[in-house]
Design a protein around this motif. Sequence first.
Motif, PDB file in Angstrom:
ATOM      1  N   TYR A   5     -61.961 -81.302  -1.405  1.00  0.00           N
ATOM      2  CA  TYR A   5     -60.691 -80.714  -0.982  1.00  0.00           C
ATOM      3  C   TYR A   5     -59.519 -81.540  -1.511  1.00  0.00           C
ATOM      4  O   TYR A   5     -58.551 -80.998  -2.048  1.00  0.00           O
ATOM      5  CB  TYR A   5     -60.670 -80.633   0.543  1.00  0.00           C
ATOM      6  N   LEU A   9     -56.672 -80.287  -4.188  1.00  0.00           N
ATOM      7  CA  LEU A   9     -55.252 -80.355  -3.871  1.00  0.00           C
ATOM      8  C   LEU A   9     -54.508 -81.236  -4.881  1.00  0.00           C
ATOM      9  O   LEU A   9     -53.396 -80.902  -5.303  1.00  0.00           O
ATOM     10  CB  LEU A   9     -55.049 -80.870  -2.450  1.00  0.00           C
ATOM     11  N   TRP A  12     -54.123 -79.187  -8.005  1.00  0.00           N
ATOM     12  CA  TRP A  12     -53.092 -78.172  -7.783  1.00  0.00           C
ATOM     13  C   TRP A  12     -51.706 -78.808  -7.874  1.00  0.00           C
ATOM     14  O   TRP A  12     -50.797 -78.286  -8.524  1.00  0.00           O
ATOM     15  CB  TRP A  12     -53.314 -77.522  -6.427  1.00  0.00           C
ATOM     16  N   CYS A  20     -47.243 -77.125  -4.908  1.00  0.00           N
ATOM     17  CA  CYS A  20     -47.977 -78.097  -4.096  1.00  0.00           C
ATOM     18  C   CYS A  20     -47.575 -79.497  -4.532  1.00  0.00           C
ATOM     19  O   CYS A  20     -47.628 -79.808  -5.716  1.00  0.00           O
ATOM     20  CB  CYS A  20     -49.486 -77.896  -4.272  1.00  0.00           C
ATOM     21  N   GLU A  22     -48.034 -83.736  -3.953  1.00  0.00           N
ATOM     22  CA  GLU A  22     -48.792 -84.826  -3.365  1.00  0.00           C
ATOM     23  C   GLU A  22     -47.796 -85.775  -2.717  1.00  0.00           C
ATOM     24  O   GLU A  22     -46.740 -86.055  -3.268  1.00  0.00           O
ATOM     25  CB  GLU A  22     -49.589 -85.539  -4.459  1.00  0.00           C
ATOM     26  N   PHE A  29     -50.616 -83.535   1.623  1.00  0.00           N
ATOM     27  CA  PHE A  29     -50.002 -82.747   0.566  1.00  0.00           C
ATOM     28  C   PHE A  29     -48.987 -81.813   1.202  1.00  0.00           C
ATOM     29  O   PHE A  29     -49.073 -81.508   2.383  1.00  0.00           O
ATOM     30  CB  PHE A  29     -51.067 -81.932  -0.186  1.00  0.00           C
ATOM     31  N   VAL A  31     -47.413 -77.981   0.726  1.00  0.00           N
ATOM     32  CA  VAL A  31     -47.577 -76.693   0.065  1.00  0.00           C
ATOM     33  C   VAL A  31     -46.349 -75.854   0.389  1.00  0.00           C
ATOM     34  O   VAL A  31     -45.953 -75.750   1.549  1.00  0.00           O
ATOM     35  CB  VAL A  31     -48.864 -75.982   0.526  1.00  0.00           C
ATOM     36  N   THR A  51     -55.989 -83.800   4.793  1.00  0.00           N
ATOM     37  CA  THR A  51     -57.450 -83.788   4.716  1.00  0.00           C
ATOM     38  C   THR A  51     -58.049 -84.876   5.601  1.00  0.00           C
ATOM     39  O   THR A  51     -59.256 -85.045   5.634  1.00  0.00           O
ATOM     40  CB  THR A  51     -57.922 -83.999   3.262  1.00  0.00           C
ATOM     41  N   ILE A  72     -53.736 -71.889   3.287  1.00  0.00           N
ATOM     42  CA  ILE A  72     -54.060 -72.107   1.869  1.00  0.00           C
ATOM     43  C   ILE A  72     -54.607 -70.820   1.265  1.00  0.00           C
ATOM     44  O   ILE A  72     -54.215 -70.418   0.160  1.00  0.00           O
ATOM     45  CB  ILE A  72     -55.099 -73.252   1.708  1.00  0.00           C
TER      46      ILE A  72
END
Length: 126
Positions: A5, A9, A12, A20, A22, A29, A31, A51, A72
């Motif tokens: 995951y 991410l 992405w 998205c 970081e 993250f 989004v 996560t 998501i």
Amino acid sequence: MVETYQQLLQQWAALAPDECLETQRNYKFKVKILPAVEKCSSTEAWRLITTENFTWHLANGKDFTLLQLNFILLIIFYHFTDRQVNINFTFSEQGTIATICNGLKSQIHPHPALAALDAYVQLLNF
């Protein structure tokens, strides 16, 4: 599963930093919230996705983890629709595989949101 995951991410965030982002912590993250997907008062709103303790929360049915995955999934659906890309899911006891119109397939994942994100990352790479 958490590492997968996080990697998805991170990919992405690298491929679509306007969708998205970081954060300074490798398990958090942001989004972008799309007004077409979720009602919000700002066009610049972001939702924090984490996560941390993901597997434990998912195994124990914590609502916010499922809400996060559903968010998501809806965002990815919107991006596929916006690009006029079809997505199909194959469900089995081992998990879910997402296939997009040009034949790109995700790895098998325990949740459809992860499979869709995997396919979306592949599309962004394509």
